[in-house]
Design a protein around this motif. Structure first.
Motif, PDB file in Angstrom:
ATOM      1  N   LEU A 122       0.800  -1.221   0.000  1.00  8.49           N
ATOM      2  CA  LEU A 122       0.000   0.000   0.000  1.00  8.49           C
ATOM      3  C   LEU A 122       0.839   1.281   0.000  1.00  8.49           C
ATOM      4  O   LEU A 122       0.550   2.184  -0.797  1.00  8.49           O
ATOM      5  N   PRO A 123       1.864   1.426   0.837  1.00 14.63           N
ATOM      6  CA  PRO A 123       2.645   2.667   0.780  1.00 14.63           C
ATOM      7  C   PRO A 123       3.268   2.920  -0.596  1.00 14.63           C
ATOM      8  O   PRO A 123       3.271   4.059  -1.080  1.00 14.63           O
ATOM      9  N   GLU A 124       3.759   1.867  -1.236  1.00 13.40           N
ATOM     10  CA  GLU A 124       4.339   2.026  -2.578  1.00 13.40           C
ATOM     11  C   GLU A 124       3.273   2.380  -3.609  1.00 13.40           C
ATOM     12  O   GLU A 124       3.490   3.241  -4.471  1.00 13.40           O
ATOM     13  N   VAL A 125       2.124   1.721  -3.521  1.00 14.43           N
ATOM     14  CA  VAL A 125       1.019   1.999  -4.441  1.00 14.43           C
ATOM     15  C   VAL A 125       0.580   3.450  -4.288  1.00 14.43           C
ATOM     16  O   VAL A 125       0.420   4.181  -5.272  1.00 14.43           O
ATOM     17  N   LEU A 126       0.409   3.904  -3.048  1.00 13.15           N
ATOM     18  CA  LEU A 126      -0.022   5.286  -2.819  1.00 13.15           C
ATOM     19  C   LEU A 126       1.036   6.283  -3.279  1.00 13.15           C
ATOM     20  O   LEU A 126       0.690   7.351  -3.793  1.00 13.15           O
ATOM     21  N   GLY A 127       2.302   5.930  -3.141  1.00  9.89           N
ATOM     22  CA  GLY A 127       3.373   6.790  -3.630  1.00  9.89           C
ATOM     23  C   GLY A 127       3.283   6.991  -5.133  1.00  9.89           C
ATOM     24  O   GLY A 127       3.429   8.114  -5.637  1.00  9.89           O
ATOM     25  N   LEU A 128       3.032   5.917  -5.861  1.00 12.64           N
ATOM     26  CA  LEU A 128       2.860   6.016  -7.311  1.00 12.64           C
ATOM     27  C   LEU A 128       1.605   6.808  -7.666  1.00 12.64           C
ATOM     28  O   LEU A 128       1.629   7.675  -8.544  1.00 12.64           O
ATOM     29  N   LEU A 129       0.510   6.509  -6.979  1.00 12.24           N
ATOM     30  CA  LEU A 129      -0.749   7.185  -7.281  1.00 12.24           C
ATOM     31  C   LEU A 129      -0.681   8.677  -6.983  1.00 12.24           C
ATOM     32  O   LEU A 129      -1.294   9.484  -7.679  1.00 12.24           O
ATOM     33  N   ALA A 130       0.069   9.054  -5.956  1.00  9.79           N
ATOM     34  CA  ALA A 130       0.201  10.476  -5.619  1.00  9.79           C
ATOM     35  C   ALA A 130       0.769  11.261  -6.798  1.00  9.79           C
ATOM     36  O   ALA A 130       0.421  12.427  -7.001  1.00  9.79           O
ATOM     37  N   ASP A 131       1.622  10.619  -7.590  1.00 15.90           N
ATOM     38  CA  ASP A 131       2.212  11.267  -8.766  1.00 15.90           C
ATOM     39  C   ASP A 131       1.341  11.135 -10.017  1.00 15.90           C
ATOM     40  O   ASP A 131       1.428  11.964 -10.919  1.00 15.90           O
ATOM     41  N   GLN A 132       0.516  10.098 -10.086  1.00 13.88           N
ATOM     42  CA  GLN A 132      -0.253   9.805 -11.300  1.00 13.88           C
ATOM     43  C   GLN A 132      -1.666  10.362 -11.313  1.00 13.88           C
ATOM     44  O   GLN A 132      -2.213  10.624 -12.377  1.00 13.88           O
ATOM     45  N   VAL A 133      -2.277  10.507 -10.134  1.00 13.42           N
ATOM     46  CA  VAL A 133      -3.698  10.842 -10.053  1.00 13.42           C
ATOM     47  C   VAL A 133      -3.910  12.350  -9.908  1.00 13.42           C
ATOM     48  O   VAL A 133      -3.353  12.971  -9.012  1.00 13.42           O
ATOM     49  N   ARG A 134      -4.744  12.898 -10.771  1.00  9.66           N
ATOM     50  CA  ARG A 134      -5.073  14.330 -10.724  1.00  9.66           C
ATOM     51  C   ARG A 134      -6.203  14.626  -9.757  1.00  9.66           C
ATOM     52  O   ARG A 134      -6.321  15.744  -9.274  1.00  9.66           O
ATOM     53  N   GLY A 135      -7.055  13.635  -9.507  1.00  6.39           N
ATOM     54  CA  GLY A 135      -8.221  13.843  -8.646  1.00  6.39           C
ATOM     55  C   GLY A 135      -8.080  13.101  -7.330  1.00  6.39           C
ATOM     56  O   GLY A 135      -7.077  13.220  -6.635  1.00  6.39           O
ATOM     57  N   LYS A 136      -9.081  12.291  -7.016  1.00  5.31           N
ATOM     58  CA  LYS A 136      -9.142  11.611  -5.724  1.00  5.31           C
ATOM     59  C   LYS A 136      -8.615  10.179  -5.772  1.00  5.31           C
ATOM     60  O   LYS A 136      -8.710   9.496  -6.781  1.00  5.31           O
ATOM     61  N   ILE A 137      -8.090   9.768  -4.623  1.00  8.49           N
ATOM     62  CA  ILE A 137      -7.673   8.392  -4.374  1.00  8.49           C
ATOM     63  C   ILE A 137      -8.487   7.926  -3.178  1.00  8.49           C
ATOM     64  O   ILE A 137      -8.507   8.602  -2.143  1.00  8.49           O
ATOM     65  N   VAL A 138      -9.162   6.807  -3.313  1.00  6.58           N
ATOM     66  CA  VAL A 138      -9.976   6.270  -2.226  1.00  6.58           C
ATOM     67  C   VAL A 138      -9.474   4.870  -1.891  1.00  6.58           C
ATOM     68  O   VAL A 138      -9.354   4.021  -2.776  1.00  6.58           O
TER      69      VAL A 138
ATOM     70  N   ILE B 148     -22.799  -5.423   9.590  1.00  8.42           N
ATOM     71  CA  ILE B 148     -21.793  -5.918   8.663  1.00  8.42           C
ATOM     72  C   ILE B 148     -20.469  -5.343   9.157  1.00  8.42           C
ATOM     73  O   ILE B 148     -20.440  -4.252   9.720  1.00  8.42           O
ATOM     74  N   ASN B 149     -19.381  -6.054   8.968  1.00  3.82           N
ATOM     75  CA  ASN B 149     -18.091  -5.540   9.431  1.00  3.82           C
ATOM     76  C   ASN B 149     -17.897  -4.092   9.000  1.00  3.82           C
ATOM     77  O   ASN B 149     -18.196  -3.738   7.861  1.00  3.82           O
ATOM     78  N   PRO B 150     -17.371  -3.249   9.907  1.00  6.22           N
ATOM     79  CA  PRO B 150     -17.142  -1.850   9.539  1.00  6.22           C
ATOM     80  C   PRO B 150     -16.057  -1.723   8.473  1.00  6.22           C
ATOM     81  O   PRO B 150     -15.182  -2.569   8.355  1.00  6.22           O
ATOM     82  N   VAL B 151     -16.163  -0.655   7.695  1.00  2.27           N
ATOM     83  CA  VAL B 151     -15.184  -0.363   6.657  1.00  2.27           C
ATOM     84  C   VAL B 151     -14.704   1.069   6.870  1.00  2.27           C
ATOM     85  O   VAL B 151     -15.483   1.944   7.232  1.00  2.27           O
ATOM     86  N   TYR B 152     -13.429   1.270   6.642  1.00  2.00           N
ATOM     87  CA  TYR B 152     -12.842   2.613   6.716  1.00  2.00           C
ATOM     88  C   TYR B 152     -12.564   3.068   5.289  1.00  2.00           C
ATOM     89  O   TYR B 152     -11.967   2.332   4.503  1.00  2.00           O
ATOM     90  N   ILE B 153     -13.028   4.252   4.964  1.00  3.13           N
ATOM     91  CA  ILE B 153     -12.821   4.824   3.633  1.00  3.13           C
ATOM     92  C   ILE B 153     -11.855   5.984   3.811  1.00  3.13           C
ATOM     93  O   ILE B 153     -12.187   6.972   4.462  1.00  3.13           O
ATOM     94  N   VAL B 154     -10.667   5.831   3.246  1.00  3.64           N
ATOM     95  CA  VAL B 154      -9.627   6.849   3.380  1.00  3.64           C
ATOM     96  C   VAL B 154      -9.519   7.577   2.048  1.00  3.64           C
ATOM     97  O   VAL B 154      -9.363   6.946   0.995  1.00  3.64           O
ATOM     98  N   VAL B 155      -9.598   8.907   2.101  1.00  2.00           N
ATOM     99  CA  VAL B 155      -9.631   9.722   0.894  1.00  2.00           C
ATOM    100  C   VAL B 155      -8.401  10.622   0.832  1.00  2.00           C
ATOM    101  O   VAL B 155      -8.040  11.270   1.814  1.00  2.00           O
ATOM    102  N   GLY B 156      -7.785  10.624  -0.331  1.00  2.00           N
ATOM    103  CA  GLY B 156      -6.648  11.513  -0.584  1.00  2.00           C
ATOM    104  C   GLY B 156      -6.785  12.105  -1.960  1.00  2.00           C
ATOM    105  O   GLY B 156      -7.622  11.691  -2.752  1.00  2.00           O
ATOM    106  N   GLY B 157      -5.960  13.086  -2.224  1.00  2.59           N
ATOM    107  CA  GLY B 157      -6.001  13.681  -3.545  1.00  2.59           C
ATOM    108  C   GLY B 157      -4.896  14.685  -3.760  1.00  2.59           C
ATOM    109  O   GLY B 157      -4.284  15.164  -2.797  1.00  2.59           O
ATOM    110  N   ALA B 158      -4.655  14.991  -5.007  1.00  6.88           N
ATOM    111  CA  ALA B 158      -3.597  15.923  -5.383  1.00  6.88           C
ATOM    112  C   ALA B 158      -3.891  17.299  -4.797  1.00  6.88           C
ATOM    113  O   ALA B 158      -5.015  17.760  -4.811  1.00  6.88           O
TER     114      ALA B 158
END
Length: 176
Positions: free
Chosen positions: A102-118, A163-173
């Motif tokens: 996940l940290p590596e994936v988010l590192g790549l997405l931080a550079d690639q994504v113009r909008g939101k990352i969920v 139902i098991n709880p889910v955490y939705i974490v939102v990031g973006g450029a």
């Protein structure tokens, strides 16, 4: 055929999609696509969806779901998201349903994504890792704890089964 780890519950998907804010013409990645439920839903609006999963059975299942839904704008990739993302280029949004690297994936997405990352997380460790990584990258927006319960019959009445709880974490450029 069932697939371990899915599908995403409808209520969780609805909130996650709202946070993604997909628009017509968008290019979106679904990382850890599992059953393909998110990829199929996103493909209704997005121009192109890149569905990635390291499990061959997940990619096969998701591909069949996309075919059943008549979605031809989803491209499927079997492999590690870190390797696959390098060849995809710019994205408008990304949904992460898997937690591997996940940290590596988010590192790549931080550079690639113009909008939101969920990121959807069911484990507290994944929640922590997503928030900490997004904060380090300067893209953290918010985390939402979602607990869904559905009605069920009991002794002639109605109760709610959680139902098991889910955490939705939102990031973006540009969101630091």
């Amino acid at each position: 055929m069932g697939l371990k780890g899915g599908p995403t519950q409808d209520e969780v998907m609805t909130v996650s999609l709202a946070k993604l804010g997909i628009r017509p013409g968008d290019r979106v990645a679904d990382i850890g696509c599992g059953t393909g439920k998110i990829a199929v839903a996103v493909s209704e609006t997005a121009e192109r969806v890149y569905a990635i999963d390291r499990r061959p059975e997940a990619v096969a299942y998701a591909r069949a779901e996309a075919a059943r839904a008549g979605r031809g704008n989803i491209e499927f990739f079997e492999g590690d998201a870190v390797d696959v993302l390098a060849d995809i280029g710019r994205l408008d949004a990304a949904f992460v349903g898997g937690s591997r690297r996940l940290p590596e994936v988010l590192g790549l997405l931080a550079d690639q994504v113009r909008g939101k990352i969920v990121v959807n997380a069911v484990m507290v460790g994944t929640l922590y890792e997503a928030i900490a990584s997004m904060q380090r990258l300067g893209i953290f927006v918010e985390a939402v704890h979602l607990q869904v319960s559905r009605s069920a019959g009991i002794a002639g009445g109605v109760m709610f089964k959680p139902i098991n709880p889910v955490y939705i974490v939102v990031g973006g450029a540009g969101c630091s």
